[in-house]
Design a protein around this motif. Structure first.
Motif, PDB file in Angstrom:
ATOM      1  N   LEU A 106       0.822  -1.207   0.000  1.00 23.43           N
ATOM      2  CA  LEU A 106       0.000   0.000   0.000  1.00 23.43           C
ATOM      3  C   LEU A 106       0.861   1.264   0.000  1.00 23.43           C
ATOM      4  O   LEU A 106       0.526   2.246  -0.679  1.00 23.43           O
ATOM      5  CB  LEU A 106      -0.954   0.008   1.196  1.00 23.43           C
ATOM      6  N   LYS A 107       1.948   1.263   0.727  1.00 25.71           N
ATOM      7  CA  LYS A 107       2.856   2.418   0.728  1.00 25.71           C
ATOM      8  C   LYS A 107       3.414   2.667  -0.668  1.00 25.71           C
ATOM      9  O   LYS A 107       3.498   3.813  -1.117  1.00 25.71           O
ATOM     10  CB  LYS A 107       4.001   2.203   1.715  1.00 25.71           C
ATOM     11  N   SER A 108       3.780   1.606  -1.358  1.00 29.29           N
ATOM     12  CA  SER A 108       4.287   1.742  -2.734  1.00 29.29           C
ATOM     13  C   SER A 108       3.202   2.281  -3.654  1.00 29.29           C
ATOM     14  O   SER A 108       3.471   3.137  -4.503  1.00 29.29           O
ATOM     15  CB  SER A 108       4.793   0.394  -3.257  1.00 29.29           C
ATOM     16  N   ALA A 109       1.973   1.781  -3.473  1.00 26.82           N
ATOM     17  CA  ALA A 109       0.857   2.256  -4.294  1.00 26.82           C
ATOM     18  C   ALA A 109       0.562   3.720  -4.015  1.00 26.82           C
ATOM     19  O   ALA A 109       0.280   4.495  -4.935  1.00 26.82           O
ATOM     20  CB  ALA A 109      -0.380   1.395  -4.033  1.00 26.82           C
ATOM     21  N   LYS A 110       0.655   4.124  -2.762  1.00 24.69           N
ATOM     22  CA  LYS A 110       0.430   5.523  -2.403  1.00 24.69           C
ATOM     23  C   LYS A 110       1.521   6.402  -3.016  1.00 24.69           C
ATOM     24  O   LYS A 110       1.230   7.460  -3.583  1.00 24.69           O
ATOM     25  CB  LYS A 110       0.409   5.700  -0.890  1.00 24.69           C
ATOM     26  N   ALA A 111       2.765   5.969  -2.930  1.00 25.33           N
ATOM     27  CA  ALA A 111       3.883   6.737  -3.499  1.00 25.33           C
ATOM     28  C   ALA A 111       3.745   6.890  -5.009  1.00 25.33           C
ATOM     29  O   ALA A 111       4.127   7.915  -5.571  1.00 25.33           O
ATOM     30  CB  ALA A 111       5.215   6.074  -3.151  1.00 25.33           C
ATOM     31  N   ALA A 112       3.155   5.883  -5.651  1.00 22.55           N
ATOM     32  CA  ALA A 112       2.955   5.930  -7.103  1.00 22.55           C
ATOM     33  C   ALA A 112       1.686   6.683  -7.483  1.00 22.55           C
ATOM     34  O   ALA A 112       1.402   6.862  -8.670  1.00 22.55           O
ATOM     35  CB  ALA A 112       2.904   4.504  -7.665  1.00 22.55           C
ATOM     36  N   GLY A 113       0.901   7.117  -6.498  1.00 19.19           N
ATOM     37  CA  GLY A 113      -0.337   7.834  -6.782  1.00 19.19           C
ATOM     38  C   GLY A 113      -1.477   6.925  -7.195  1.00 19.19           C
ATOM     39  O   GLY A 113      -2.465   7.378  -7.757  1.00 19.19           O
ATOM     40  N   SER A 114      -1.367   5.634  -6.892  1.00 21.58           N
ATOM     41  CA  SER A 114      -2.395   4.671  -7.296  1.00 21.58           C
ATOM     42  C   SER A 114      -3.555   4.573  -6.320  1.00 21.58           C
ATOM     43  O   SER A 114      -4.598   4.021  -6.658  1.00 21.58           O
ATOM     44  CB  SER A 114      -1.765   3.280  -7.449  1.00 21.58           C
ATOM     45  N   ILE A 115      -3.364   5.084  -5.093  1.00 19.23           N
ATOM     46  CA  ILE A 115      -4.441   5.087  -4.104  1.00 19.23           C
ATOM     47  C   ILE A 115      -4.500   6.464  -3.441  1.00 19.23           C
ATOM     48  O   ILE A 115      -3.571   7.256  -3.584  1.00 19.23           O
ATOM     49  CB  ILE A 115      -4.269   3.975  -3.046  1.00 19.23           C
ATOM     50  N   ARG A 116      -5.580   6.718  -2.723  1.00 18.15           N
ATOM     51  CA  ARG A 116      -5.770   8.010  -2.063  1.00 18.15           C
ATOM     52  C   ARG A 116      -4.603   8.327  -1.137  1.00 18.15           C
ATOM     53  O   ARG A 116      -4.146   7.457  -0.395  1.00 18.15           O
ATOM     54  CB  ARG A 116      -7.053   8.005  -1.233  1.00 18.15           C
ATOM     55  N   PRO A 117      -4.147   9.567  -1.125  1.00 20.77           N
ATOM     56  CA  PRO A 117      -3.006   9.915  -0.270  1.00 20.77           C
ATOM     57  C   PRO A 117      -3.300   9.880   1.219  1.00 20.77           C
ATOM     58  O   PRO A 117      -2.388   9.736   2.023  1.00 20.77           O
ATOM     59  CB  PRO A 117      -2.647  11.336  -0.723  1.00 20.77           C
ATOM     60  N   GLU A 118      -4.568   9.975   1.606  1.00 16.78           N
ATOM     61  CA  GLU A 118      -4.891   9.980   3.036  1.00 16.78           C
ATOM     62  C   GLU A 118      -5.079   8.581   3.622  1.00 16.78           C
ATOM     63  O   GLU A 118      -5.348   8.437   4.820  1.00 16.78           O
ATOM     64  CB  GLU A 118      -6.131  10.843   3.319  1.00 16.78           C
ATOM     65  N   ILE A 119      -4.911   7.546   2.810  1.00 15.79           N
ATOM     66  CA  ILE A 119      -5.022   6.171   3.292  1.00 15.79           C
ATOM     67  C   ILE A 119      -4.026   5.934   4.418  1.00 15.79           C
ATOM     68  O   ILE A 119      -2.866   6.306   4.320  1.00 15.79           O
ATOM     69  CB  ILE A 119      -4.748   5.165   2.138  1.00 15.79           C
ATOM     70  N   LYS A 120      -4.471   5.339   5.484  1.00 21.24           N
ATOM     71  CA  LYS A 120      -3.603   4.913   6.590  1.00 21.24           C
ATOM     72  C   LYS A 120      -3.242   3.452   6.324  1.00 21.24           C
ATOM     73  O   LYS A 120      -4.056   2.552   6.543  1.00 21.24           O
ATOM     74  CB  LYS A 120      -4.309   5.045   7.941  1.00 21.24           C
ATOM     75  N   GLU A 121      -2.042   3.225   5.821  1.00 25.75           N
ATOM     76  CA  GLU A 121      -1.644   1.908   5.323  1.00 25.75           C
ATOM     77  C   GLU A 121      -1.777   0.795   6.361  1.00 25.75           C
ATOM     78  O   GLU A 121      -2.245  -0.304   6.049  1.00 25.75           O
ATOM     79  CB  GLU A 121      -0.211   1.924   4.793  1.00 25.75           C
TER      80      GLU A 121
END
Length: 190
Positions: A127-142
């Motif tokens: 999930l952290k990788s997906a967040k860094a790539a902009g693939s998921i919402r930035p406010e997600i708490k992994e």
């Protein structure tokens, strides 16, 4: 294989053959080829082996994820995560049933979170990788999301493979709906 692993393997077989209630420590140690006193060096009671059995299951899931989640896009990886957990649950139905029945009969249920920590950590990193790539919402708490996702995926897999016998098309439809649900939750507001 060390003695602890022998005990866990023997317990899994004995519990599956005789059931948790009817299996004795004597059954386990005979199958493991160890002295009864050796059992108590590792486990204080018959049911105290259950967390070790759950660790075997989690290791199977992690091994599968590490080898099968190879997609380039997060959507593909997410599909591979779901497929992997569904496959392990289907392939290890008896083990999954044993774990749930054994842990609920013992004081070891509170160990569940620590047993699952490696799986949560693996998914949190995805999930952290997906967040860094902009693939998921930035406010997600992994960390929280990883636990929620494992719960949702495992629960759906268990409903299909442990409780229902409705066939392949039913399982495929459930997987599709689960993936849609998770993807929309991770990208709400797009």
């Amino acid at each position: 294989m060390d003695k602890r692993e022998k005990i866990i393997d023997a317990a899994m077989i004995a519990f599956q053959e005789k059931g948790v209630e009817k299996t004795t420590i004597t059954d386990i140690v005979k199958r493991a080829g160890i002295a009864q006193g050796t059992y108590y060096l590792y486990f204080p009671s018959k049911l105290s082996v259950m967390p070790g059995i759950a660790e075997v299951f989690v290791t199977k899931i992690l091994t599968r994820l590490q080898t099968q989640v190879v997609g380039e896009s997060f959507d593909q990886q997410l599909t591979e995560v779901v497929e992997s957990i569904f496959h392990i649950t289907d392939e290890n139905k008896d083990l999954a049933i044993l774990i749930y029945s054994g842990l609920t009969q013992s004081e070891h249920l509170q160990e569940w979170e620590s047993i699952y920590t490696p799986l949560y950590d693996w998914l949190e990193n995805l999930l952290k990788s997906a967040k860094a790539a902009g693939s998921i919402r930035p406010e997600i708490k992994e960390a929280f999301t990883a636990r929620i996702m494992v719960g949702a995926i495992e629960s759906t897999a268990e409903q299909i493979y442990l409780y229902n016998q409705e066939g392949f098309a039913h399982a495929r439809a459930h997987k599709k709906e689960l993936l849609t649900f998770i993807k929309q939750a991770l990208r709400a507001g797009e």
